[in-house]
Structure formats: structure tokens, C-alpha cells
Design a protein around this motif. Structure first.
Motif, PDB file in Angstrom:
ATOM      1  N   ARG A  67       0.691  -0.988  -0.099  1.00  0.00           N
ATOM      2  CA  ARG A  67       0.110  -0.027   0.031  1.00  0.00           C
ATOM      3  C   ARG A  67       0.808   1.241  -0.030  1.00  0.00           C
ATOM      4  NH1 ARG A  67      -3.431  -0.906   4.209  1.00  0.00           N
ATOM      5  NH2 ARG A  67      -1.562  -0.099   5.668  1.00  0.00           N
ATOM      6  N   PRO A  68       0.955   1.999  -1.018  1.00  0.00           N
ATOM      7  CA  PRO A  68       1.592   3.309  -0.972  1.00  0.00           C
ATOM      8  C   PRO A  68       1.104   4.216   0.337  1.00  0.00           C
ATOM      9  CG  PRO A  68       0.089   3.500  -2.885  1.00  0.00           C
ATOM     10  CD  PRO A  68      -0.032   2.107  -2.169  1.00  0.00           C
ATOM     11  N   SER A  69       2.022   5.148   0.663  1.00  0.00           N
ATOM     12  CA  SER A  69       1.543   6.045   1.551  1.00  0.00           C
ATOM     13  C   SER A  69       1.599   7.556   0.819  1.00  0.00           C
ATOM     14  CB  SER A  69       2.609   6.126   2.915  1.00  0.00           C
ATOM     15  OG  SER A  69       3.853   6.764   2.477  1.00  0.00           O
ATOM     16  N   ARG A  70       1.302   8.554   1.799  1.00  0.00           N
ATOM     17  CA  ARG A  70       1.295   9.847   1.152  1.00  0.00           C
ATOM     18  C   ARG A  70       2.540  10.364   0.754  1.00  0.00           C
ATOM     19  NH1 ARG A  70      -2.987  12.453   5.392  1.00  0.00           N
ATOM     20  NH2 ARG A  70      -5.035  11.506   4.493  1.00  0.00           N
ATOM     21  N   ARG A  71       3.503   9.885   1.486  1.00  0.00           N
ATOM     22  CA  ARG A  71       4.789  10.165   1.258  1.00  0.00           C
ATOM     23  C   ARG A  71       5.713   9.353   0.404  1.00  0.00           C
ATOM     24  NH1 ARG A  71       5.504  11.339   7.405  1.00  0.00           N
ATOM     25  NH2 ARG A  71       4.221  13.227   7.603  1.00  0.00           N
ATOM     26  N   ALA A  72       5.303   8.129   0.232  1.00  0.00           N
ATOM     27  CA  ALA A  72       6.172   6.975  -0.538  1.00  0.00           C
ATOM     28  C   ALA A  72       5.375   6.309  -1.571  1.00  0.00           C
ATOM     29  CB  ALA A  72       6.937   6.279   0.547  1.00  0.00           C
ATOM     30  N   ALA A 131      17.058  -6.768  -6.940  1.00  0.00           N
ATOM     31  CA  ALA A 131      16.288  -5.655  -7.581  1.00  0.00           C
ATOM     32  C   ALA A 131      15.469  -6.272  -8.489  1.00  0.00           C
ATOM     33  CB  ALA A 131      17.195  -4.613  -7.919  1.00  0.00           C
ATOM     34  N   PRO A 132      15.851  -6.936  -9.626  1.00  0.00           N
ATOM     35  CA  PRO A 132      15.033  -7.506 -10.708  1.00  0.00           C
ATOM     36  C   PRO A 132      13.930  -8.768 -10.123  1.00  0.00           C
ATOM     37  CG  PRO A 132      17.402  -8.102 -10.969  1.00  0.00           C
ATOM     38  CD  PRO A 132      17.287  -7.318  -9.911  1.00  0.00           C
ATOM     39  N   ARG A 133      14.434  -9.238  -9.083  1.00  0.00           N
ATOM     40  CA  ARG A 133      13.583 -10.284  -8.533  1.00  0.00           C
ATOM     41  C   ARG A 133      12.237  -9.910  -7.756  1.00  0.00           C
ATOM     42  NH1 ARG A 133      17.385 -14.544  -6.033  1.00  0.00           N
ATOM     43  NH2 ARG A 133      15.412 -15.521  -6.122  1.00  0.00           N
ATOM     44  N   LEU A 134      12.245  -8.612  -7.173  1.00  0.00           N
ATOM     45  CA  LEU A 134      11.365  -8.023  -6.265  1.00  0.00           C
ATOM     46  C   LEU A 134      10.622  -6.791  -7.009  1.00  0.00           C
ATOM     47  CD1 LEU A 134       9.867  -8.163  -3.493  1.00  0.00           C
ATOM     48  CD2 LEU A 134      11.745  -6.623  -2.787  1.00  0.00           C
ATOM     49  N   THR A 135       9.420  -7.164  -7.157  1.00  0.00           N
ATOM     50  CA  THR A 135       8.540  -6.057  -7.868  1.00  0.00           C
ATOM     51  C   THR A 135       7.660  -5.569  -6.711  1.00  0.00           C
ATOM     52  OG1 THR A 135       8.972  -7.029  -9.946  1.00  0.00           O
ATOM     53  CG2 THR A 135       6.870  -5.439  -9.901  1.00  0.00           C
ATOM     54  N   ALA A 136       7.324  -4.449  -6.778  1.00  0.00           N
ATOM     55  CA  ALA A 136       6.261  -3.923  -5.746  1.00  0.00           C
ATOM     56  C   ALA A 136       5.036  -3.344  -6.466  1.00  0.00           C
ATOM     57  CB  ALA A 136       6.896  -2.672  -4.795  1.00  0.00           C
ATOM     58  N   VAL A 137       3.903  -3.784  -6.179  1.00  0.00           N
ATOM     59  CA  VAL A 137       2.603  -3.396  -6.861  1.00  0.00           C
ATOM     60  C   VAL A 137       1.951  -2.678  -5.817  1.00  0.00           C
ATOM     61  CG1 VAL A 137       0.794  -4.406  -8.051  1.00  0.00           C
ATOM     62  CG2 VAL A 137       2.598  -5.379  -8.455  1.00  0.00           C
ATOM     63  N   ALA A 138       1.409  -1.465  -6.375  1.00  0.00           N
ATOM     64  CA  ALA A 138       0.742  -0.601  -5.432  1.00  0.00           C
ATOM     65  C   ALA A 138      -0.759  -1.207  -5.434  1.00  0.00           C
ATOM     66  CB  ALA A 138       0.691   0.866  -5.862  1.00  0.00           C
ATOM     67  N   GLY A 139      -1.262  -1.220  -4.179  1.00  0.00           N
ATOM     68  CA  GLY A 139      -2.483  -1.838  -3.951  1.00  0.00           C
ATOM     69  C   GLY A 139      -2.964  -1.914  -2.674  1.00  0.00           C
ATOM     70  N   ASP A 140      -4.075  -2.224  -2.335  1.00  0.00           N
ATOM     71  CA  ASP A 140      -4.633  -2.528  -0.970  1.00  0.00           C
ATOM     72  C   ASP A 140      -5.711  -3.799  -0.982  1.00  0.00           C
ATOM     73  OD1 ASP A 140      -5.889  -2.398   1.515  1.00  0.00           O
ATOM     74  OD2 ASP A 140      -5.924  -0.315   1.627  1.00  0.00           O
ATOM     75  N   VAL A 141      -5.475  -4.690   0.080  1.00  0.00           N
ATOM     76  CA  VAL A 141      -6.225  -5.800  -0.007  1.00  0.00           C
ATOM     77  C   VAL A 141      -7.897  -5.486   0.283  1.00  0.00           C
ATOM     78  CG1 VAL A 141      -6.500  -8.068   1.205  1.00  0.00           C
ATOM     79  CG2 VAL A 141      -4.398  -7.113   0.847  1.00  0.00           C
ATOM     80  N   SER A 142      -8.223  -4.582   0.986  1.00  0.00           N
ATOM     81  CA  SER A 142      -9.523  -4.280   0.984  1.00  0.00           C
ATOM     82  C   SER A 142     -10.251  -3.572  -0.232  1.00  0.00           C
ATOM     83  CB  SER A 142      -9.815  -2.976   2.094  1.00  0.00           C
ATOM     84  OG  SER A 142      -9.209  -1.888   1.780  1.00  0.00           O
TER      85      SER A 142
END
Length: 91
Positions: free
Chosen positions: A43-48, A80-91
Motif C-alpha cells: 500500500r503506498p503512503s502519502r509520502r512514498a 532488484a530484478p527479482r522483487l517487484t512492488a505493486v501498489a494496492g490494498d487488500v480491502s
């Protein structure tokens, strides 16, 4: 049958990766399973952004110390190439 060879080069989707168990799971996957990729829902935050939070809260965690020692200076380039962060929220 070894877990690492069975799951080799698979892609894992992890929710809760910035938490205690999620971070430990991501570290174990990246360390134990060759060529495995992890997609973490963050989950992205307001600052990151999600990627910034993943770098700060997952990769800088103490549980990655063993992997940092094993990979040395190539830690960031290897992970770095093996970890990808996807923005989202489970709810």
C-alpha cells in the motif's frame, strides 16, 4: 525432493510483505529458491510509492542481513530484478 528445485523460477505474489512474517517469507523465497521472483502488494503512503516502501521496509530489514552477506556488493543488483512492488490494498 528439494523445495528450491521444485519451485525454481516461479513467481510468487505476496500480500502483507511489509509486515514481520511477509518480510521473512520474501527473504526466504529470494534466498532459497533460485531464479524465483516475488511480486509484493504494498500500500503506498502519502509520502512514498509502493516501490519506495518496499525498498525501505522490506529490503532494509534485518532479516536480509544473511542474504546481504552472501551476495556482498551485488545484493542490490541481484535482488532488484527479482522483487517487484505493486501498489494496492487488500480491502
Amino acid at each position: 525432493m528439494e523445495l528450491g528445485s521444485t519451485l525454481r523460477a516461479r513467481r510468487f505474489f505476496v500480500t502483507g510483505g511489509t509486515g514481520f512474517l511477509g518480510t521473512a517469507l520474501i527473504e526466504r523465497i529470494l534466498r532459497s529458491i533460485p531464479e524465483a521472483e516475488v511480486v509484493a502488494l504494498v500500500r503506498p503512503s502519502r509520502r512514498a510509492t509502493a516501490a519506495e516502501r518496499a525498498a525501505r521496509e522490506i529490503l532494509r530489514n534485518d532479516c536480509f542481513d544473511r542474504l546481504r552477506r552472501e551476495l556482498g556488493d551485488g545484493f542490490q543488483e541481484s535482488i532488484a530484478p527479482r522483487l517487484t512492488a505493486v501498489a494496492g490494498d487488500v480491502s
